[in-house]
Scaffold this motif. Structure first.
Motif, PDB file in Angstrom:
ATOM      1  N   LYS A 188       0.847  -1.197   0.000  1.00  0.00           N
ATOM      2  CA  LYS A 188       0.000   0.000   0.000  1.00  0.00           C
ATOM      3  C   LYS A 188       0.880   1.243   0.000  1.00  0.00           C
ATOM      4  O   LYS A 188       1.979   1.233   0.551  1.00  0.00           O
ATOM      5  CB  LYS A 188      -0.917   0.009   1.228  1.00  0.00           C
ATOM      6  N   PRO A 189       0.400   2.339  -0.598  1.00  0.00           N
ATOM      7  CA  PRO A 189       1.189   3.575  -0.621  1.00  0.00           C
ATOM      8  C   PRO A 189       1.254   4.224   0.754  1.00  0.00           C
ATOM      9  O   PRO A 189       0.424   3.957   1.627  1.00  0.00           O
ATOM     10  CB  PRO A 189       0.423   4.461  -1.613  1.00  0.00           C
ATOM     11  N   TYR A 190       2.223   5.091   0.925  1.00  0.00           N
ATOM     12  CA  TYR A 190       2.384   5.800   2.200  1.00  0.00           C
ATOM     13  C   TYR A 190       1.136   6.602   2.547  1.00  0.00           C
ATOM     14  O   TYR A 190       0.743   6.697   3.715  1.00  0.00           O
ATOM     15  CB  TYR A 190       3.602   6.720   2.113  1.00  0.00           C
ATOM     16  N   SER A 191       0.472   7.177   1.536  1.00  0.00           N
ATOM     17  CA  SER A 191      -0.725   7.986   1.777  1.00  0.00           C
ATOM     18  C   SER A 191      -1.833   7.171   2.448  1.00  0.00           C
ATOM     19  O   SER A 191      -2.617   7.705   3.236  1.00  0.00           O
ATOM     20  CB  SER A 191      -1.239   8.586   0.471  1.00  0.00           C
ATOM     21  N   TYR A 192      -1.901   5.875   2.135  1.00  0.00           N
ATOM     22  CA  TYR A 192      -2.893   4.985   2.756  1.00  0.00           C
ATOM     23  C   TYR A 192      -2.711   4.976   4.273  1.00  0.00           C
ATOM     24  O   TYR A 192      -3.673   5.125   5.039  1.00  0.00           O
ATOM     25  CB  TYR A 192      -2.735   3.578   2.183  1.00  0.00           C
ATOM     26  N   TYR A 193      -1.477   4.808   4.709  1.00  0.00           N
ATOM     27  CA  TYR A 193      -1.195   4.762   6.143  1.00  0.00           C
ATOM     28  C   TYR A 193      -1.284   6.153   6.774  1.00  0.00           C
ATOM     29  O   TYR A 193      -1.717   6.298   7.917  1.00  0.00           O
ATOM     30  CB  TYR A 193       0.188   4.160   6.388  1.00  0.00           C
ATOM     31  N   PHE A 194      -0.882   7.169   6.016  1.00  0.00           N
ATOM     32  CA  PHE A 194      -0.908   8.530   6.552  1.00  0.00           C
ATOM     33  C   PHE A 194      -2.331   8.956   6.912  1.00  0.00           C
ATOM     34  O   PHE A 194      -2.554   9.564   7.967  1.00  0.00           O
ATOM     35  CB  PHE A 194      -0.312   9.511   5.542  1.00  0.00           C
ATOM     36  N   ILE A 210     -13.728  12.718  19.946  1.00  0.00           N
ATOM     37  CA  ILE A 210     -13.266  11.418  19.455  1.00  0.00           C
ATOM     38  C   ILE A 210     -12.623  10.667  20.608  1.00  0.00           C
ATOM     39  O   ILE A 210     -11.944  11.251  21.447  1.00  0.00           O
ATOM     40  CB  ILE A 210     -12.267  11.601  18.298  1.00  0.00           C
ATOM     41  N   SER A 211     -12.831   9.368  20.645  1.00  0.00           N
ATOM     42  CA  SER A 211     -12.294   8.555  21.730  1.00  0.00           C
ATOM     43  C   SER A 211     -10.771   8.641  21.770  1.00  0.00           C
ATOM     44  O   SER A 211     -10.132   9.095  20.823  1.00  0.00           O
ATOM     45  CB  SER A 211     -12.730   7.101  21.563  1.00  0.00           C
ATOM     46  N   SER A 212     -10.201   8.180  22.851  1.00  0.00           N
ATOM     47  CA  SER A 212      -8.762   8.289  23.077  1.00  0.00           C
ATOM     48  C   SER A 212      -7.961   7.844  21.865  1.00  0.00           C
ATOM     49  O   SER A 212      -8.284   6.850  21.218  1.00  0.00           O
ATOM     50  CB  SER A 212      -8.358   7.451  24.291  1.00  0.00           C
ATOM     51  N   ARG A 213      -6.892   8.584  21.585  1.00  0.00           N
ATOM     52  CA  ARG A 213      -6.073   8.294  20.418  1.00  0.00           C
ATOM     53  C   ARG A 213      -5.287   7.001  20.604  1.00  0.00           C
ATOM     54  O   ARG A 213      -4.961   6.593  21.712  1.00  0.00           O
ATOM     55  CB  ARG A 213      -5.109   9.450  20.147  1.00  0.00           C
ATOM     56  N   TYR A 214      -4.991   6.375  19.486  1.00  0.00           N
ATOM     57  CA  TYR A 214      -4.135   5.191  19.483  1.00  0.00           C
ATOM     58  C   TYR A 214      -2.675   5.624  19.399  1.00  0.00           C
ATOM     59  O   TYR A 214      -2.360   6.700  18.894  1.00  0.00           O
ATOM     60  CB  TYR A 214      -4.442   4.313  18.268  1.00  0.00           C
ATOM     61  N   LYS A 215      -1.801   4.765  19.858  1.00  0.00           N
ATOM     62  CA  LYS A 215      -0.382   4.958  19.612  1.00  0.00           C
ATOM     63  C   LYS A 215      -0.063   4.379  18.240  1.00  0.00           C
ATOM     64  O   LYS A 215      -0.500   3.277  17.914  1.00  0.00           O
ATOM     65  CB  LYS A 215       0.447   4.261  20.686  1.00  0.00           C
ATOM     66  N   ALA A 216       0.701   5.127  17.464  1.00  0.00           N
ATOM     67  CA  ALA A 216       1.034   4.664  16.115  1.00  0.00           C
ATOM     68  C   ALA A 216       1.764   3.329  16.151  1.00  0.00           C
ATOM     69  O   ALA A 216       1.586   2.486  15.268  1.00  0.00           O
ATOM     70  CB  ALA A 216       1.878   5.715  15.398  1.00  0.00           C
ATOM     71  N   THR A 217       2.574   3.122  17.185  1.00  0.00           N
ATOM     72  CA  THR A 217       3.341   1.873  17.275  1.00  0.00           C
ATOM     73  C   THR A 217       2.463   0.679  17.608  1.00  0.00           C
ATOM     74  O   THR A 217       2.905  -0.464  17.511  1.00  0.00           O
ATOM     75  CB  THR A 217       4.446   1.991  18.335  1.00  0.00           C
ATOM     76  N   GLU A 218       1.198   0.933  17.999  1.00  0.00           N
ATOM     77  CA  GLU A 218       0.269  -0.156  18.305  1.00  0.00           C
ATOM     78  C   GLU A 218      -0.518  -0.608  17.080  1.00  0.00           C
ATOM     79  O   GLU A 218      -0.927  -1.772  17.005  1.00  0.00           O
ATOM     80  CB  GLU A 218      -0.730   0.285  19.382  1.00  0.00           C
ATOM     81  N   ILE A 219      -0.746   0.300  16.128  1.00  0.00           N
ATOM     82  CA  ILE A 219      -1.659  -0.025  15.025  1.00  0.00           C
ATOM     83  C   ILE A 219      -0.976  -0.098  13.662  1.00  0.00           C
ATOM     84  O   ILE A 219      -1.617  -0.458  12.677  1.00  0.00           O
ATOM     85  CB  ILE A 219      -2.831   0.975  14.969  1.00  0.00           C
ATOM     86  N   PHE A 220       0.313   0.252  13.602  1.00  0.00           N
ATOM     87  CA  PHE A 220       1.061   0.146  12.349  1.00  0.00           C
ATOM     88  C   PHE A 220       2.265  -0.765  12.548  1.00  0.00           C
ATOM     89  O   PHE A 220       2.695  -1.002  13.675  1.00  0.00           O
ATOM     90  CB  PHE A 220       1.514   1.521  11.862  1.00  0.00           C
ATOM     91  N   GLY A 221       2.800  -1.254  11.421  1.00  0.00           N
ATOM     92  CA  GLY A 221       3.863  -2.233  11.540  1.00  0.00           C
ATOM     93  C   GLY A 221       4.956  -2.118  10.504  1.00  0.00           C
ATOM     94  O   GLY A 221       5.535  -1.049  10.292  1.00  0.00           O
ATOM     95  N   CYS A 222       5.216  -3.220   9.825  1.00  0.00           N
ATOM     96  CA  CYS A 222       6.364  -3.390   8.942  1.00  0.00           C
ATOM     97  C   CYS A 222       6.480  -2.293   7.888  1.00  0.00           C
ATOM     98  O   CYS A 222       7.511  -1.634   7.764  1.00  0.00           O
ATOM     99  CB  CYS A 222       6.274  -4.767   8.283  1.00  0.00           C
ATOM    100  N   GLU A 223       5.430  -2.091   7.097  1.00  0.00           N
ATOM    101  CA  GLU A 223       5.525  -1.144   5.985  1.00  0.00           C
ATOM    102  C   GLU A 223       5.690   0.291   6.476  1.00  0.00           C
ATOM    103  O   GLU A 223       6.477   1.057   5.912  1.00  0.00           O
ATOM    104  CB  GLU A 223       4.296  -1.267   5.079  1.00  0.00           C
ATOM    105  N   VAL A 224       4.964   0.659   7.509  1.00  0.00           N
ATOM    106  CA  VAL A 224       5.103   2.013   8.050  1.00  0.00           C
ATOM    107  C   VAL A 224       6.512   2.232   8.580  1.00  0.00           C
ATOM    108  O   VAL A 224       7.106   3.297   8.393  1.00  0.00           O
ATOM    109  CB  VAL A 224       4.055   2.264   9.153  1.00  0.00           C
ATOM    110  N   LEU A 225       7.074   1.227   9.223  1.00  0.00           N
ATOM    111  CA  LEU A 225       8.435   1.356   9.749  1.00  0.00           C
ATOM    112  C   LEU A 225       9.430   1.574   8.613  1.00  0.00           C
ATOM    113  O   LEU A 225      10.344   2.403   8.714  1.00  0.00           O
ATOM    114  CB  LEU A 225       8.796   0.106  10.548  1.00  0.00           C
ATOM    115  N   ARG A 226       9.250   0.867   7.513  1.00  0.00           N
ATOM    116  CA  ARG A 226      10.141   1.049   6.361  1.00  0.00           C
ATOM    117  C   ARG A 226       9.964   2.425   5.724  1.00  0.00           C
ATOM    118  O   ARG A 226      10.922   3.047   5.281  1.00  0.00           O
ATOM    119  CB  ARG A 226       9.876  -0.042   5.322  1.00  0.00           C
ATOM    120  N   TYR A 227       8.724   2.886   5.673  1.00  0.00           N
ATOM    121  CA  TYR A 227       8.462   4.203   5.095  1.00  0.00           C
ATOM    122  C   TYR A 227       9.057   5.337   5.937  1.00  0.00           C
ATOM    123  O   TYR A 227       9.508   6.347   5.400  1.00  0.00           O
ATOM    124  CB  TYR A 227       6.955   4.439   4.991  1.00  0.00           C
TER     125      TYR A 227
END
Length: 263
Positions: A188-194, A210-227
């Motif tokens: 998926k493109p970076y814009s998808y995750y952004f 809006i309910s409490s925010r998520y931590k990015a490190t909890e809901i994203f993984g491999c591809e986001v880390l590479r990006y």
């Protein structure tokens, strides 16, 4: 009045009648009741319900103002992607206050429910620490103990969750052939995750309904880390160079065990 189409603040037509003061009559065709009847159902709200409505109204006004400022900017200065996220959240908030103002807005209707990758960044970095600093004696001697590595990992995770992502730009991402790192290797493109980052991690900072925010490190993984790893590294003060060099080596290795390790 039985002919009135507004029932306890819920309207069956596209537009709500919000003009005028509470002591005048409803302007809908065939109605003759006080306009204040539109909010009579709010007289018996609990403090929690009342605050939920106040937060919704506050957020709707703020997001609308932000969009109006964006629309008035020259086209070359506008960020259409960010605008689209704001518009999507704005529509959800408006729908919530119209039909069910006492519940938290369901933003899952925009992009789906987190997490958005199979293994999250938290687990990936723990796997990395286990791989290099728990059993690799050569690395242990020359750098960190496992306990020290976990402390560095904790710092990096906190930095990632505090860091504001870079807005997508088609010229932004430069891929290094030496790392075998190409756009086509992403599902998926970076814009998808952004966009999902904006809705679940950034917008809750701005919209209190809006309910409490998520931590990015909890809901994203491999591809986001590479990006994002290179940009994160350049923008934060990260002094653990040996750790980062080893991490980059594994992150850009598609066959690294950090993607599949199970504890």
């Amino acid at each position: 009045n039985s002919r009135c189409k507004c029932k306890a603040g819920k309207f069956t037509e596209d537009e709500c009648n919000t003009e005028g003061w509470a002591d005048i009559k409803c302007k809908r065709s065939g109605c003759n009741h006080p306009l204040s009847n539109h909010i009579r159902h709010m007289e018996y709200l609990s403090n929690i319900e009342y605050m939920a409505v106040i937060k919704l109204v506050y957020d709707i006004n703020n997001i609308k103002a932000s969009l109006e400022i964006s629309y008035s900017s020259p086209k070359f200065q506008r960020d259409i992607l960010v605008e689209s996220v704001y518009k999507s959240v704005y529509k959800v908030l408006c729908k919530t206050i119209r039909y069910d103002p006492f519940k938290a807005p369901n933003i899952d209707t925009i992009y789906g429910t987190p997490p958005f990758e199979r293994i999250n960044i938290q687990q990936i970095l723990i796997n990395f620490s286990m791989l290099y600093f728990c059993s690799n004696k050569e690395v242990l001697i020359s750098s960190y103990t496992f306990k020290q590595a976990l402390m560095v990992t904790k710092f990096l995770l906190h930095s990632f969750d505090s860091w504001r992502w870079t807005v997508p730009d088609k010229h932004l991402y430069v891929y290094d052939k030496r790392l075998c790192f190409y756009p086509e290797q992403f599902s998926k493109p970076y814009s998808y995750y952004f966009c999902r980052y904006m809705v679940y991690c950034e917008m809750p900072r701005l919209a209190h309904s809006i309910s409490s925010r998520y931590k990015a490190t909890e809901i994203f993984g491999c591809e986001v880390l590479r990006y994002t790893l290179e940009f994160l590294y350049k923008e934060i003060q990260f002094y653990y160079l040996r750790y980062m060099d080893l991490l980059k080596k594994e992150v850009y290795n598609h066959d690294s065990p950090i993607w599949t390790m199970v504890h």
